[in-house]
Design a protein around this motif. Sequence first.
Motif, short mmCIF file in Angstrom:
data_model
loop_
_atom_site.label_atom_id
_atom_site.label_comp_id
_atom_site.label_asym_id
_atom_site.label_seq_id
_atom_site.Cartn_x
_atom_site.Cartn_y
_atom_site.Cartn_z
N ASP A 169 0.92 -1.07 0.01
CA ASP A 169 -0.11 -0.02 -0.13
C ASP A 169 0.90 1.41 0.13
O ASP A 169 0.59 2.25 -0.53
N HIS A 170 2.02 1.29 0.68
CA HIS A 170 2.90 2.25 0.70
C HIS A 170 3.38 2.89 -0.60
O HIS A 170 3.74 3.91 -1.06
N ALA A 171 3.76 1.75 -1.49
CA ALA A 171 4.34 1.88 -2.53
C ALA A 171 3.35 2.56 -3.47
O ALA A 171 3.54 3.29 -4.15
N VAL A 172 2.00 2.07 -3.34
CA VAL A 172 0.99 2.67 -4.26
C VAL A 172 0.67 3.94 -4.10
O VAL A 172 0.52 4.79 -5.08
N LEU A 173 0.54 4.08 -2.64
CA LEU A 173 0.25 5.71 -2.25
C LEU A 173 1.57 6.37 -2.81
O LEU A 173 1.10 7.59 -3.30
N GLY A 174 2.63 6.16 -2.80
CA GLY A 174 3.60 7.08 -3.30
C GLY A 174 3.50 7.22 -4.83
O GLY A 174 3.86 8.31 -5.23
N LEU A 175 3.05 6.21 -5.47
CA LEU A 175 2.95 6.38 -7.01
C LEU A 175 1.89 7.32 -7.24
O LEU A 175 1.89 7.84 -8.22
N MET A 176 0.79 7.52 -6.40
CA MET A 176 -0.34 8.23 -6.74
C MET A 176 -0.34 9.33 -5.96
O MET A 176 -1.55 10.10 -5.91
N ASP A 177 0.80 9.85 -5.62
CA ASP A 177 0.73 10.90 -4.53
C ASP A 177 1.31 12.17 -5.34
O ASP A 177 2.35 12.14 -5.71
N PRO A 178 0.38 13.21 -5.37
CA PRO A 178 0.66 14.19 -6.09
C PRO A 178 1.60 15.48 -5.62
O PRO A 178 2.03 16.43 -6.05
N ALA A 179 1.49 15.29 -4.24
CA ALA A 179 2.19 16.26 -3.32
C ALA A 179 3.65 16.10 -2.82
O ALA A 179 4.39 17.12 -2.24
N ASP A 190 -7.30 17.76 -1.08
CA ASP A 190 -7.73 17.06 -2.08
C ASP A 190 -6.34 16.01 -2.40
O ASP A 190 -6.38 15.17 -3.10
N SER A 191 -5.20 16.56 -1.81
CA SER A 191 -3.98 15.98 -2.57
C SER A 191 -3.87 14.39 -1.91
O SER A 191 -3.05 13.70 -2.58
N ASP A 192 -4.66 13.98 -1.09
CA ASP A 192 -4.60 12.50 -0.80
C ASP A 192 -5.84 11.74 -1.15
O ASP A 192 -6.08 10.67 -0.72
N MET A 193 -6.51 12.56 -1.91
CA MET A 193 -7.91 11.73 -2.38
C MET A 193 -7.59 10.44 -3.35
O MET A 193 -8.32 9.67 -2.99
N GLN A 194 -6.70 10.60 -3.88
CA GLN A 194 -6.24 9.25 -4.86
C GLN A 194 -5.92 8.09 -3.92
O GLN A 194 -6.05 7.07 -4.28
N ALA A 195 -5.16 8.56 -2.75
CA ALA A 195 -4.99 7.53 -1.73
C ALA A 195 -6.08 6.98 -1.18
O ALA A 195 -6.12 5.87 -0.93
N GLN A 196 -7.15 7.79 -0.88
CA GLN A 196 -8.23 7.26 -0.32
C GLN A 196 -8.98 6.57 -1.37
O GLN A 196 -9.61 5.54 -0.97
N ARG A 198 -20.64 -10.63 -5.57
CA ARG A 198 -21.33 -9.66 -6.43
C ARG A 198 -20.48 -8.89 -6.96
O ARG A 198 -19.30 -8.52 -6.67
N PRO A 199 -21.10 -8.11 -8.03
CA PRO A 199 -20.13 -7.24 -9.02
C PRO A 199 -19.89 -6.28 -8.26
O PRO A 199 -20.27 -5.52 -7.19
N PHE A 200 -18.45 -5.85 -8.71
CA PHE A 200 -17.73 -4.68 -8.02
C PHE A 200 -18.23 -3.41 -8.44
O PHE A 200 -18.93 -3.15 -9.42
N VAL A 201 -18.42 -2.46 -7.43
CA VAL A 201 -19.24 -1.18 -7.72
C VAL A 201 -18.07 0.04 -7.54
O VAL A 201 -17.55 0.09 -6.27
N ASN A 202 -17.57 0.60 -8.45
CA ASN A 202 -16.53 1.55 -8.39
C ASN A 202 -16.95 2.77 -7.53
O ASN A 202 -17.75 3.31 -7.64
N PRO A 203 -16.21 2.85 -6.22
CA PRO A 203 -16.67 3.79 -5.32
C PRO A 203 -16.12 5.22 -5.88
O PRO A 203 -16.39 6.20 -5.24
N VAL A 204 -15.42 5.37 -6.82
CA VAL A 204 -15.08 6.63 -7.25
C VAL A 204 -15.97 7.47 -8.18
O VAL A 204 -16.68 6.88 -8.95
N LYS A 205 -16.14 8.95 -7.85
CA LYS A 205 -17.17 9.69 -8.40
C LYS A 205 -16.22 10.75 -9.25
O LYS A 205 -15.39 11.18 -8.78
N SER A 206 -16.89 11.23 -10.23
CA SER A 206 -16.28 12.16 -11.28
C SER A 206 -15.67 13.34 -10.20
O SER A 206 -16.81 13.66 -9.57
#
Length: 352
Positions: free
Chosen positions: A162-172, A314-320, A337-345
């Motif tokens: 998880d820490h490697a992924v968060l680093g990858l998606m961390d814009p700040a 908002d900078s940690d939104m991608q991590a969330q 059951r089918p996956f429901v994407n929790p991300v909203k535009s």
Amino acid sequence: MTDNHNFFLRNVWYYALPSARLKPGTMVARTFLGEPVLLCRSQEGKIFAVRDICPHRAVPLSCGRFDGQEVECCYHGWRFDHAGRCVAIPSLLEEQDQDLSRFNVQSYEVRETQGNIWIYMAQPGKSQSSSRMEIPEIPEVPGFGDRPPQLVEVMRFPCFVDHAVLGLMDPAHSPYVHRVWWWRSGELHEEVKQFDPSPFGFTMRRHQLPANTGKLYWLLGGIPETEISFRLPGVRVEETTTTKHRVCNLTAITPISDTETEVTFALYWTPSWAKWAKPVMHLLTRAFLNQDRAVVEKQQIGLKHNPVLRLIKDSDMQAQWYYQLKREYARSLAEERPFVNPVKSQLLRWRA
Ligand code: FES
Ligand SMILES: [Fe+2]
């Protein structure tokens, strides 16, 4: 399981190995999600993967021999084929009738595309074909057909996935971790980016690169536009295009164990001059990944004390989103059951 962040996502494809590192007639021993896996490539070029533990007395099969077709254990010479089937037990007499299928070794589904080998890590006891659920597809880098990457760099990070992924998606973190004179000035600017849900992840909508970013990109000719997408279990595809050229990178995160994660950075490009810049790009990529690794090493000092980690808007939104996606995927599997994407535009704003 899903209330605890620290679990490996199952029933997904993970990046295993750059194709070029598995030559015909050879085998490579690896560990994924704590499981020992033996990757093999037949003389004809076909790849397969089996559990790297002999079912007889647990010697790693990788300690034995591979003749380009079958793997032979070094202890008593039991042999296994591409599907993990036990095909020979030399100590048996001809009249000693044994059902060899009792001694099969677990095999893994593997696939090769665009110069990358992917492995499907199923829930124990379940293969992909036995699951009827929709799963994240193996990501393809757009516009390159089946060409392999021109450059690929693999690096181990001493952390949980998880820490490697968060680093990858961390814009700040860039202005602090990747501060180098030739890339950007030290000043922070406001960034505003539109994000949309995309299959098993989210996408930063295509946008023009601002003038202050990427002094290297003028070499591409024209104003570059970029789109970045993320999908489970931890793959980021960045596509930068001008009217003339295209540069894409695929960054994939693979858990090796609870404390080790592999980050693979594969770069694809169309400008022909770029091959001359390859040695420099290798150095830059390594330097860049090393910076990320160095900060992760420091992070481990604090994580030993199990602190509660604070995520901000908002900078940690991608991590969330990553945590939400991961939990939702695990739950959808558990509940069948089918996956429901929790991300909203959403428009995200931060300073970087
Ligand atoms: S331990 Fe592998 S054949 Fe005996
Ligand atoms: Fe980084």
